[in-house]
Design an enzyme around this catalytic site. Structure first.
Site: not given
Length: 226
Positions: A12, A37, A39, A41, A70, A72, A141, A147, A149, A176, A178, A198
């Site tokens: 990511s 990937h 993201d 948002m 992706h 969001m 997810m 966010f 991390g 997606d 952790g 990520g």
């Protein structure tokens, strides 16, 4: 893009150096990343604001593998054509983002992209049961979106249920949130085949130390396949 159920690592770029995206994308691909990937948002559906279609179009020039976008955001439908024109190979929308997900997936495919549908942690697998014939990917997810991390939420039971529902359909299960060497074998063992990572890919490296990205990618892949 042909269907392949071998484990794929999708770094990511939310965790990349925002001032050097071109070299960052080339580095993760050169070091073994299977997909890129992205993201997106909107600061509304999730509490963060990232990339619009012009940024995704700029990334496209550097992506030689698969650009996995992706969304969001809510609503989704007014922006489908813009992300198609920007060059997305896969466009994923959240089932929670609007009331007409069938229409959204049909529109994504009609625009020439593979169609993905994403599930927030609190949304059950059954929410996509009647969408699977229109989907090329289900994104689970394993953090609350918004966010990078965050800590992994163990939803392996949900992943197993999705794999059962998918059966012999050519539908990827993407995870997606952790993903690292500890969690990768858990989700792959439950049936996932695409791992978005990520922090676990970019940690400790840079475009000038890209070999670290490669070490991280290989470690995640080895853990997943082991």
């Amino acid at each position: 893009m042909t269907f392949d159920r071998r484990v794929k690592i999708a770094p990511s770029i939310l965790s990349a150096d925002f001032a050097d995206f071109g070299r960052e994308i080339r580095a993760i691909e050169d070091q073994g990343g299977d997909w890129v990937h992205v993201d997106v948002m909107d600061g509304h559906f999730v509490p963060n604001l990232t990339f619009g279609p012009p940024a995704v179009k700029a990334f496209r020039r550097h992506v030689t593998t698969v650009m996995d976008v992706h969304l969001m955001i809510a609503p989704v439908d007014p922006y489908i054509d813009a992300y198609a024109e920007a060059g997305a190979d896969i466009l994923t929308a959240h089932v929670e983002a609007g009331p007409h997900t069938h229409r959204t997936l049909q529109a994504i495919r009609a625009a020439g992209m593979k169609a993905g549908v994403a599930l927030n942690p609190g949304t059950p697998a059954e929410a996509v049961e009647h969408l699977l014939d229109l989907a090329d990917l289900v994104c689970v997810m394993t953090v609350n979106p918004g966010f990078g991390g965050q800590s992994f939420l163990d939803l392996t039971g949900k992943i197993r249920r999705l794999r059962e529902m998918i059966g012999d359909r050519e539908v990827h299960i993407e995870i997606d949130g952790g993903v690292d060497t500890r969690t990768a074998p858990l989700v792959v063992g439950a049936g996932a085949d695409v791992l978005v990572a990520g922090s676990a890919v970019f940690r400790g490296g840079s475009v000038d130390k890209a070999h670290v990205y490669g070490e991280n990618i290989r470690a995640i892949r080895a853990a997943a396949e082991g």
